[in-house]
Design a protein around this motif. Structure first.
Motif, short mmCIF file in Angstrom:
data_model
loop_
_atom_site.label_atom_id
_atom_site.label_comp_id
_atom_site.label_asym_id
_atom_site.label_seq_id
_atom_site.Cartn_x
_atom_site.Cartn_y
_atom_site.Cartn_z
N UNK A 173 0.86 -1.19 0.00
CA UNK A 173 0.00 0.00 0.00
C UNK A 173 0.89 1.24 0.00
N UNK A 174 0.28 2.42 -0.10
CA UNK A 174 1.06 3.65 0.03
C UNK A 174 1.71 3.64 1.40
N UNK A 175 2.95 4.05 1.47
CA UNK A 175 3.68 4.09 2.74
C UNK A 175 4.00 5.52 3.11
N UNK A 176 4.03 5.78 4.40
CA UNK A 176 4.50 7.04 4.94
C UNK A 176 5.58 6.72 5.97
N UNK A 177 6.38 7.69 6.30
CA UNK A 177 7.37 7.51 7.35
C UNK A 177 7.20 8.61 8.39
N UNK A 178 7.53 8.27 9.61
CA UNK A 178 7.52 9.26 10.69
C UNK A 178 8.96 9.43 11.14
N UNK A 179 9.41 10.66 11.18
CA UNK A 179 10.78 10.98 11.53
C UNK A 179 10.78 11.78 12.81
N UNK A 180 11.66 11.41 13.74
CA UNK A 180 11.75 12.11 15.02
C UNK A 180 13.20 12.45 15.31
N UNK A 181 13.39 13.49 16.09
CA UNK A 181 14.74 13.84 16.52
C UNK A 181 15.17 12.87 17.61
N UNK A 182 16.44 12.84 17.91
CA UNK A 182 16.96 11.94 18.96
C UNK A 182 16.26 12.17 20.30
N UNK A 183 15.85 13.40 20.55
CA UNK A 183 15.17 13.73 21.81
C UNK A 183 13.83 13.03 21.94
N UNK A 184 13.26 12.58 20.83
CA UNK A 184 11.92 11.99 20.86
C UNK A 184 11.90 10.51 20.49
N UNK A 185 13.05 9.87 20.46
CA UNK A 185 13.10 8.44 20.11
C UNK A 185 12.28 7.61 21.09
N UNK A 186 12.36 7.90 22.38
CA UNK A 186 11.59 7.14 23.38
C UNK A 186 10.09 7.32 23.15
N UNK A 187 9.66 8.54 22.80
CA UNK A 187 8.24 8.77 22.51
C UNK A 187 7.79 7.99 21.28
N UNK A 188 8.64 7.94 20.26
CA UNK A 188 8.31 7.21 19.04
C UNK A 188 8.23 5.71 19.32
N UNK A 189 9.12 5.21 20.17
CA UNK A 189 9.08 3.79 20.54
C UNK A 189 7.82 3.47 21.32
N UNK A 190 7.39 4.38 22.18
CA UNK A 190 6.15 4.18 22.94
C UNK A 190 4.96 4.16 21.99
N UNK A 191 4.96 5.06 21.02
CA UNK A 191 3.88 5.09 20.02
C UNK A 191 3.84 3.77 19.24
N UNK A 192 5.01 3.26 18.87
CA UNK A 192 5.07 1.98 18.15
C UNK A 192 4.49 0.86 19.00
N UNK A 193 4.78 0.85 20.29
CA UNK A 193 4.25 -0.21 21.15
C UNK A 193 2.73 -0.10 21.27
N UNK A 194 2.20 1.11 21.22
CA UNK A 194 0.74 1.29 21.26
C UNK A 194 0.10 0.73 19.98
N UNK A 195 0.73 0.95 18.85
CA UNK A 195 0.22 0.38 17.59
C UNK A 195 0.18 -1.13 17.67
N UNK A 196 1.18 -1.73 18.30
CA UNK A 196 1.19 -3.19 18.44
C UNK A 196 0.06 -3.64 19.35
N UNK A 197 -0.25 -2.88 20.40
CA UNK A 197 -1.33 -3.23 21.32
C UNK A 197 -2.69 -3.22 20.64
N UNK A 198 -2.89 -2.29 19.73
CA UNK A 198 -4.20 -2.16 19.08
C UNK A 198 -4.14 -2.64 17.63
N UNK A 199 -3.33 -3.67 17.41
CA UNK A 199 -3.13 -4.20 16.06
C UNK A 199 -4.43 -4.61 15.38
#
Length: 107
Positions: free
Chosen positions: A69-95
Motif C-alpha cells: 500500500x502507500x507508505x508514509x514515514x515518521x521521523x523524530x529527533x533523537x530527543x523523541x526516540x523514546x516517545x516514538x518507541x512508545x507510540x510503536x508499542x501502542x500500535x502493536x497493542x491495538x493491532x
C-alpha cells in the motif's frame, strides 16, 4: 485491581488477552524509498509521504512493489526516540484495529 506485569488494570481480572496477530511474520524484504512532501507534524515527529524506488528480498531479487500500500514515514529527533518507541508499542497493542480505524504499522 488486577495487574499484568505489575501494571495496574481497570479490569478486575487484568487486561483482556491480545488477539493473535494477522500481520505477516517479519521477513527479509528490503526497500529503498525517498521522503516526499510533509503530511503533518506533531509533538514527537513529522510524517512524510514516500516514493518507493526499490523492493527486494534477501537474495536481492526484485519484488513487485504493487503489492504494497502507500507508505508514509515518521521521523523524530533523537530527543523523541523514546516517545516514538512508545507510540510503536501502542500500535502493536491495538493491532486488531490496524487498517480499519488506524493506519497499518509496519515497524
Amino acid at each position: 485491581m488486577g495487574s499484568a506485569q505489575g501494571k495496574p488494570s481497570a479490569l478486575a481480572d487484568g487486561p483482556p488477552m491480545r488477539l493473535v496477530s494477522t500481520l505477516p511474520s517479519p521477513g527479509c524484504l528490503q526497500l529503498t524509498l525517498s521522503a516526499k512532501e510533509l503530511i503533518g507534524d506533531g509533538r514527537c515527529g513529522r510524517v512524510f509521504a514516500t516514493s518507493l524506488s526499490h523492493l527486494c528480498d534477501s537474495s536481492d531479487i526484485t519484488v513487485n512493489s504493487a503489492l504494497l500500500p502507500e507508505l508514509v514515514i515518521k521521523v523524530a529527533s533523537r530527543d523523541h526516540v523514546a516517545n516514538l518507541a512508545k507510540e510503536a508499542s501502542m500500535y502493536q497493542e491495538i493491532e486488531s484495529l490496524q487498517g480499519i480505524a488506524i493506519p497499518r504499522f509496519y515497524g
